[in-house]
Design a protein around this motif. Sequence first.
Motif, PDB file in Angstrom:
ATOM      1  N   LEU A   1      -8.216   5.107   8.714  1.00 24.23           N
ATOM      2  CA  LEU A   1      -8.274   3.651   8.591  1.00 24.23           C
ATOM      3  C   LEU A   1      -6.850   3.154   8.629  1.00 24.23           C
ATOM      4  CD1 LEU A   1     -10.902   3.362   5.783  1.00 24.23           C
ATOM      5  CD2 LEU A   1     -10.929   1.904   7.775  1.00 24.23           C
TER       6      LEU A   1
ATOM      7  N   GLU B   1     -18.040   5.727  -4.923  1.00 25.29           N
ATOM      8  CA  GLU B   1     -16.854   4.973  -5.321  1.00 25.29           C
ATOM      9  C   GLU B   1     -17.032   4.541  -6.768  1.00 25.29           C
ATOM     10  OE1 GLU B   1     -14.697   2.624  -2.203  1.00 25.29           O
ATOM     11  OE2 GLU B   1     -16.719   2.475  -1.402  1.00 25.29           O
TER      12      GLU B   1
ATOM     13  N   ARG C   1       0.810  -1.237   0.000  1.00 26.82           N
ATOM     14  CA  ARG C   1       0.000   0.000   0.000  1.00 26.82           C
ATOM     15  C   ARG C   1       0.835   1.276   0.000  1.00 26.82           C
ATOM     16  NH1 ARG C   1      -5.487  -0.953   0.743  1.00 26.82           N
ATOM     17  NH2 ARG C   1      -5.997  -2.883   1.818  1.00 26.82           N
TER      18      ARG C   1
ATOM     19  N   HIS D   1     -20.088  -0.730  -1.452  1.00 28.74           N
ATOM     20  CA  HIS D   1     -19.522  -1.790  -0.617  1.00 28.74           C
ATOM     21  C   HIS D   1     -20.398  -2.047   0.606  1.00 28.74           C
ATOM     22  CE1 HIS D   1     -16.061  -0.639  -3.018  1.00 28.74           C
ATOM     23  NE2 HIS D   1     -15.534  -1.802  -2.721  1.00 28.74           N
TER      24      HIS D   1
ATOM     25  N   VAL E   1     -11.783   9.305   4.008  1.00 29.19           N
ATOM     26  CA  VAL E   1     -12.213  10.161   2.895  1.00 29.19           C
ATOM     27  C   VAL E   1     -13.735  10.238   2.893  1.00 29.19           C
ATOM     28  CG1 VAL E   1     -12.219  10.433   0.388  1.00 29.19           C
ATOM     29  CG2 VAL E   1     -10.191   9.529   1.534  1.00 29.19           C
TER      30      VAL E   1
ATOM     31  N   GLU F   1      -4.450   5.772   6.754  1.00 33.64           N
ATOM     32  CA  GLU F   1      -5.072   6.662   5.761  1.00 33.64           C
ATOM     33  C   GLU F   1      -6.094   7.561   6.437  1.00 33.64           C
ATOM     34  OE1 GLU F   1      -5.368   3.398   2.186  1.00 33.64           O
ATOM     35  OE2 GLU F   1      -7.043   4.763   2.519  1.00 33.64           O
ATOM     36  N   GLY F   2      -6.174   8.797   5.978  1.00 33.46           N
ATOM     37  CA  GLY F   2      -7.249   9.670   6.427  1.00 33.46           C
ATOM     38  C   GLY F   2      -8.569   9.148   5.880  1.00 33.46           C
TER      39      GLY F   2
ATOM     40  N   ASN G   1      -8.058   5.020  -4.514  1.00 35.05           N
ATOM     41  CA  ASN G   1      -7.980   4.246  -3.273  1.00 35.05           C
ATOM     42  C   ASN G   1      -6.972   3.126  -3.430  1.00 35.05           C
ATOM     43  OD1 ASN G   1      -8.491   2.843  -0.851  1.00 35.05           O
ATOM     44  ND2 ASN G   1     -10.130   1.667  -1.809  1.00 35.05           N
ATOM     45  N   GLU G   2      -7.071   2.401  -4.537  1.00 37.07           N
ATOM     46  CA  GLU G   2      -6.292   1.182  -4.668  1.00 37.07           C
ATOM     47  C   GLU G   2      -6.128   0.828  -6.136  1.00 37.07           C
ATOM     48  OE1 GLU G   2      -6.515  -2.334  -1.437  1.00 37.07           O
ATOM     49  OE2 GLU G   2      -8.147  -2.273  -2.835  1.00 37.07           O
TER      50      GLU G   2
ATOM     51  N   GLN H   1      -7.808  -4.198   7.923  1.00 34.74           N
ATOM     52  CA  GLN H   1      -7.967  -2.757   8.139  1.00 34.74           C
ATOM     53  C   GLN H   1      -8.954  -2.463   9.265  1.00 34.74           C
ATOM     54  OE1 GLN H   1     -10.528  -0.729   4.973  1.00 34.74           O
ATOM     55  NE2 GLN H   1      -9.173  -2.044   3.785  1.00 34.74           N
TER      56      GLN H   1
ATOM     57  N   LYS I   1      -4.416   0.288   7.790  1.00 30.60           N
ATOM     58  CA  LYS I   1      -4.416  -0.867   6.877  1.00 30.60           C
ATOM     59  C   LYS I   1      -3.023  -1.489   6.857  1.00 30.60           C
ATOM     60  CE  LYS I   1      -7.665   1.383   3.644  1.00 30.60           C
ATOM     61  NZ  LYS I   1      -7.914   1.724   2.222  1.00 30.60           N
TER      62      LYS I   1
ATOM     63  N   GLU J   1      -9.380   1.814  -8.392  1.00 28.86           N
ATOM     64  CA  GLU J   1     -10.559   2.097  -7.561  1.00 28.86           C
ATOM     65  C   GLU J   1     -10.460   3.555  -7.135  1.00 28.86           C
ATOM     66  OE1 GLU J   1     -10.728  -0.444  -4.139  1.00 28.86           O
ATOM     67  OE2 GLU J   1     -10.401  -2.245  -5.314  1.00 28.86           O
TER      68      GLU J   1
ATOM     69  N   PHE K   1     -12.153   7.166  -5.220  1.00 28.18           N
ATOM     70  CA  PHE K   1     -13.117   7.883  -4.399  1.00 28.18           C
ATOM     71  C   PHE K   1     -13.448   9.149  -5.170  1.00 28.18           C
ATOM     72  CE2 PHE K   1     -10.553   6.113  -0.643  1.00 28.18           C
ATOM     73  CZ  PHE K   1     -11.432   5.068  -0.433  1.00 28.18           C
TER      74      PHE K   1
HETATM   75  P1  AMP Z   1      -9.860  -1.350   0.423  1.00 26.67           P
HETATM   76  O1  AMP Z   1      -9.675  -2.750   0.911  1.00 26.67           O
HETATM   77  O2  AMP Z   1      -8.717  -0.447   0.722  1.00 26.67           O
HETATM   78  O3  AMP Z   1     -10.267  -1.314  -1.029  1.00 26.67           O
HETATM   79  O4  AMP Z   1     -11.122  -0.762   1.207  1.00 26.67           O
HETATM   80  C1  AMP Z   1     -12.420  -1.356   1.111  1.00 26.67           C
HETATM   81  C2  AMP Z   1     -13.461  -0.289   1.225  1.00 26.67           C
HETATM   82  O5  AMP Z   1     -13.347   0.412   2.484  1.00 26.67           O
HETATM   83  C3  AMP Z   1     -13.354   0.816   0.177  1.00 26.67           C
HETATM   84  O6  AMP Z   1     -13.898   0.445  -1.046  1.00 26.67           O
HETATM   85  C4  AMP Z   1     -14.130   1.931   0.871  1.00 26.67           C
HETATM   86  O7  AMP Z   1     -15.521   1.693   0.819  1.00 26.67           O
HETATM   87  C5  AMP Z   1     -13.656   1.796   2.305  1.00 26.67           C
HETATM   88  N1  AMP Z   1     -12.431   2.616   2.499  1.00 26.67           N
HETATM   89  C6  AMP Z   1     -11.165   2.212   2.335  1.00 26.67           C
HETATM   90  N2  AMP Z   1     -10.291   3.204   2.558  1.00 26.67           N
HETATM   91  C7  AMP Z   1     -11.004   4.296   2.890  1.00 26.67           C
HETATM   92  C8  AMP Z   1     -10.682   5.648   3.239  1.00 26.67           C
HETATM   93  N3  AMP Z   1      -9.421   6.084   3.331  1.00 26.67           N
HETATM   94  N4  AMP Z   1     -11.707   6.500   3.507  1.00 26.67           N
HETATM   95  C9  AMP Z   1     -13.007   6.072   3.446  1.00 26.67           C
HETATM   96  N5  AMP Z   1     -13.372   4.817   3.132  1.00 26.67           N
HETATM   97  C10 AMP Z   1     -12.390   3.921   2.846  1.00 26.67           C
END
Ligand code: AMP
Length: 374
Positions: free
Chosen positions: A140, A185, A102, A208, A180, A177-178, A262-263, A153, A142, A250, A252
């Motif tokens: 969050l 999404e 990450r 999600h 968001v 991560e802050g 995000n990813e 996470q 992670k 992915e 935001f």
């Molecule tokens: P990820 O495994 O990092 O893709 O996270 C899964 C889901 O968690 C994302 O698709 C978002 O819905 C939520 N999420 C992850 N990171 C954040 C973030 N920094 N701020 C707000 N929601 C998040």
Amino acid sequence: MSAPAPTLGILGGGQLAQMLALAALPLGVRVTVLEPDPAAPARLCAEHLQAPYTDPAGLERLAACDAVTLEFENVPLPALAALEGRVPVRPGPGVLARSKHRAHEKEALRAAGVGTAPFVVLEQESDLPGALAQVGGQGLLKTSELGYDGKGQVRVSSDADLRAAWAELGRVPCVLEGLVAFERELSLAVARTATGEVALGPLVENVHRHGILRTSVFPPAAPPATEARARELARAVAEGWGLEGLLTLEFFQLAGGELLVNEVAPRVHNSGHLTQDGGGVSQFEAQVRAVLGLPLRDWAPLLPCAMVNVVGVAGPDGQPLHPDWAAIDALAGTRVHLYHKAWRAGRKLGHVNLVAPDEATLQERLVQLEALIP
Ligand code: AMP
């Protein structure tokens, strides 16, 4: 005599490999997967080498393919090293090194001019004090590696939370991560051939549930300029990272329309499954084409479409809650895709795609479909 069928090797034999193989067959492509799980979904539609990813004999067989691709980012580095110089691996080690970690991923995104959530890298306990304030006080935590579908996470809103989350995740290197405050999404896939031709997939909107994708919809309800911006960012990542093959971003989308990434998944993505039934080329066919150097253009569904994931959900008594398959079949425009996996709570077992002649009908039937899937 006709030329021999092109062969594609895949590291991993799960549902993504299953659907890649199903897309490859009509193109005249034969698929071989290297996957230790004897019950791997892809075993039913591809040659299955049942061995560890680092098995020398298995890797020897993959090295004899025309190209190798993958369905998960955590491919062991020795497996990649054994294939290097013998067969093109697409995406290659450069993209994987970024996307499987990450912190490296976020740094590489910023280097390509792409915005991300604010973040702090936490390597050791002494990095914790002050970290949450740096990302805005809500965050969050992670793990830097091996997280997926919301696993690895934890949400934190105080320094005490952060210390507890750090311990809960095993005191391993993490990214904080802050949080968001996104409006929606989105995701978009990009493919690039070894000769540098870029093709882009559709912009899709995602919802999600408990960190796992529940629903994807095309077209998204995003502001008009969003798609062009998402395409621009995807192209910048594909070119900046020297992509060969396919990856999915992915996003935001913030209230003002701004996009943060995000990813990055170095492969086809759950949100792209709706391209199987919306008409035209699917994300799976796009990946096969990009990896083997077959002709490729932008791909997008011809009709409005959606996807709802079928995930193992237990009732209050712990027993599996099953979708109402008969009612799903009776709903116009549905197509069921099952992964041949045993039921387990939280496990992705399949998905249902829905296609409709117009967006209003899609929304109406999507509400009905969601009510049929726990
Ligand atoms: P990820 O495994 O990092 O893709 O996270 C899964 C889901 O968690 C994302 O698709 C978002 O819905 C939520 N999420 C992850 N990171 C954040 C973030 N920094 N701020 C707000 N929601 C998040």
